[in-house]
Design a protein around this motif. Sequence first.
Motif, PDB file in Angstrom:
ATOM      1  N   ILE A 260       0.822  -1.206   0.000  1.00 18.39           N
ATOM      2  CA  ILE A 260       0.000   0.000   0.000  1.00 18.39           C
ATOM      3  C   ILE A 260       0.859   1.261   0.000  1.00 18.39           C
ATOM      4  O   ILE A 260       0.717   2.124  -0.873  1.00 18.39           O
ATOM      5  N   LEU A 261       1.746   1.399   0.991  1.00 17.60           N
ATOM      6  CA  LEU A 261       2.517   2.634   1.128  1.00 17.60           C
ATOM      7  C   LEU A 261       3.432   2.879  -0.067  1.00 17.60           C
ATOM      8  O   LEU A 261       3.426   3.977  -0.648  1.00 17.60           O
ATOM      9  N   ALA A 262       4.224   1.880  -0.438  1.00 21.17           N
ATOM     10  CA  ALA A 262       5.180   2.066  -1.538  1.00 21.17           C
ATOM     11  C   ALA A 262       4.489   2.382  -2.868  1.00 21.17           C
ATOM     12  O   ALA A 262       4.866   3.351  -3.544  1.00 21.17           O
ATOM     13  N   PRO A 263       3.477   1.588  -3.289  1.00 17.98           N
ATOM     14  CA  PRO A 263       2.801   1.929  -4.553  1.00 17.98           C
ATOM     15  C   PRO A 263       2.140   3.304  -4.512  1.00 17.98           C
ATOM     16  O   PRO A 263       2.204   4.057  -5.489  1.00 17.98           O
ATOM     17  N   ALA A 264       1.487   3.637  -3.389  1.00 15.47           N
ATOM     18  CA  ALA A 264       0.815   4.932  -3.287  1.00 15.47           C
ATOM     19  C   ALA A 264       1.822   6.075  -3.376  1.00 15.47           C
ATOM     20  O   ALA A 264       1.588   7.072  -4.076  1.00 15.47           O
ATOM     21  N   LEU A 265       2.943   5.956  -2.678  1.00 18.80           N
ATOM     22  CA  LEU A 265       3.971   6.989  -2.719  1.00 18.80           C
ATOM     23  C   LEU A 265       4.484   7.201  -4.134  1.00 18.80           C
ATOM     24  O   LEU A 265       4.570   8.338  -4.626  1.00 18.80           O
ATOM     25  N   ILE A 266       4.810   6.107  -4.808  1.00 19.98           N
ATOM     26  CA  ILE A 266       5.392   6.221  -6.154  1.00 19.98           C
ATOM     27  C   ILE A 266       4.378   6.773  -7.140  1.00 19.98           C
ATOM     28  O   ILE A 266       4.690   7.679  -7.934  1.00 19.98           O
ATOM     29  N   LEU A 267       3.154   6.248  -7.107  1.00 16.95           N
ATOM     30  CA  LEU A 267       2.149   6.669  -8.075  1.00 16.95           C
ATOM     31  C   LEU A 267       1.675   8.103  -7.856  1.00 16.95           C
ATOM     32  O   LEU A 267       1.236   8.764  -8.809  1.00 16.95           O
ATOM     33  N   VAL A 268       1.740   8.583  -6.630  1.00 15.74           N
ATOM     34  CA  VAL A 268       1.342   9.970  -6.355  1.00 15.74           C
ATOM     35  C   VAL A 268       2.492  10.940  -6.611  1.00 15.74           C
ATOM     36  O   VAL A 268       2.298  12.009  -7.215  1.00 15.74           O
ATOM     37  N   LEU A 269       3.699  10.575  -6.181  1.00 17.05           N
ATOM     38  CA  LEU A 269       4.824  11.503  -6.297  1.00 17.05           C
ATOM     39  C   LEU A 269       5.382  11.607  -7.718  1.00 17.05           C
ATOM     40  O   LEU A 269       5.844  12.682  -8.118  1.00 17.05           O
ATOM     41  N   ALA A 270       5.332  10.514  -8.474  1.00 16.02           N
ATOM     42  CA  ALA A 270       5.912  10.555  -9.824  1.00 16.02           C
ATOM     43  C   ALA A 270       5.234  11.586 -10.729  1.00 16.02           C
ATOM     44  O   ALA A 270       5.913  12.436 -11.319  1.00 16.02           O
ATOM     45  N   PRO A 271       3.911  11.552 -10.877  1.00 11.81           N
ATOM     46  CA  PRO A 271       3.282  12.529 -11.775  1.00 11.81           C
ATOM     47  C   PRO A 271       3.397  13.970 -11.297  1.00 11.81           C
ATOM     48  O   PRO A 271       3.569  14.886 -12.107  1.00 11.81           O
ATOM     49  N   VAL A 272       3.298  14.182  -9.976  1.00  9.74           N
ATOM     50  CA  VAL A 272       3.390  15.567  -9.493  1.00  9.74           C
ATOM     51  C   VAL A 272       4.824  16.078  -9.615  1.00  9.74           C
ATOM     52  O   VAL A 272       5.044  17.290  -9.793  1.00  9.74           O
ATOM     53  N   THR A 273       5.804  15.184  -9.564  1.00  9.53           N
ATOM     54  CA  THR A 273       7.193  15.592  -9.781  1.00  9.53           C
ATOM     55  C   THR A 273       7.405  16.039 -11.219  1.00  9.53           C
ATOM     56  O   THR A 273       8.059  17.059 -11.485  1.00  9.53           O
ATOM     57  N   VAL A 274       6.840  15.276 -12.161  1.00 16.42           N
ATOM     58  CA  VAL A 274       6.923  15.662 -13.580  1.00 16.42           C
ATOM     59  C   VAL A 274       6.271  17.024 -13.803  1.00 16.42           C
ATOM     60  O   VAL A 274       6.827  17.902 -14.470  1.00 16.42           O
ATOM     61  N   ALA A 275       5.084  17.201 -13.218  1.00 18.03           N
ATOM     62  CA  ALA A 275       4.375  18.467 -13.364  1.00 18.03           C
ATOM     63  C   ALA A 275       5.145  19.612 -12.718  1.00 18.03           C
ATOM     64  O   ALA A 275       5.175  20.739 -13.243  1.00 18.03           O
ATOM     65  N   ALA A 276       5.776  19.352 -11.578  1.00 13.26           N
ATOM     66  CA  ALA A 276       6.538  20.392 -10.879  1.00 13.26           C
ATOM     67  C   ALA A 276       7.759  20.815 -11.682  1.00 13.26           C
ATOM     68  O   ALA A 276       8.136  22.003 -11.675  1.00 13.26           O
TER      69      ALA A 276
END
Length: 262
Positions: free
Chosen positions: A104-120
Amino acid sequence: MRLRSYTSLLSIDAADSLRPPGFDLMLILVAALSAVLTVLQPVTDPASLTVIALDPTLAATALFLAFRAGAGLTSLAESGILQVYLAYPVSRAGLALTLWASRILAPALILVLAPVTVAAVIHYPIVAANPARLAAAVAGYLLQALLYGTGFALIALKSRNSGMASLLSLAFYFTYTATGIILIVLSASLGKETLGEIGYALLLYRAVTNYLHSKAAATLNASTPTVTLLGETQPWQLAVVPALLAAMLAAYILYYTRRLEV
């Protein structure tokens, strides 16, 4: 020795929960989608950027967790792998937290942080002006995703069937989300402010972004009286989802320590 057992178990189970090509394709999809959306739509501040990037990502993350976390935990018991995990020199509470972290934690972290990092990166000047607003908005989405995933884990422990766990997890996600949205819509149409407050409380990412936009509007309104302020977010609204997440996580750990049978 005990720490090595936990890290070994975490890496083994994470290799299964994050195994390609499913996770890789999902990661590429959400990152590409967020990049396209943030380029096509006007972005004024980090909170708006987060909403554009993570609204579709949250739904994709919930669906992924329903199958890899909810159904995945059930499949561990069905395949006998859970018995192997229980043979490790770790406590049952430690096993529960390790599986929660990998499923739960690892997939959620990666899937949430990856796209917002690209956008940032694309909108770096806007994000650099107020990174704290971005971090607060992202935290709202991440905690919401963890709430969904932990709920899916509890469903999986009770259903003991991977197919049923997937269906019930999806039903939980859509029912929970729809309830929050319906309450917000009814509040606007019926003029019942309390309904909207409850709806925002159930959807933490909405409550956080509403709070951030309200603060920005209040600042702007000080010099421009014609600006309309958004409804003010109450502190209890920001506490509902974290409280539900803590209660679900406690119930999940308690099940592993007291009631789990394999």
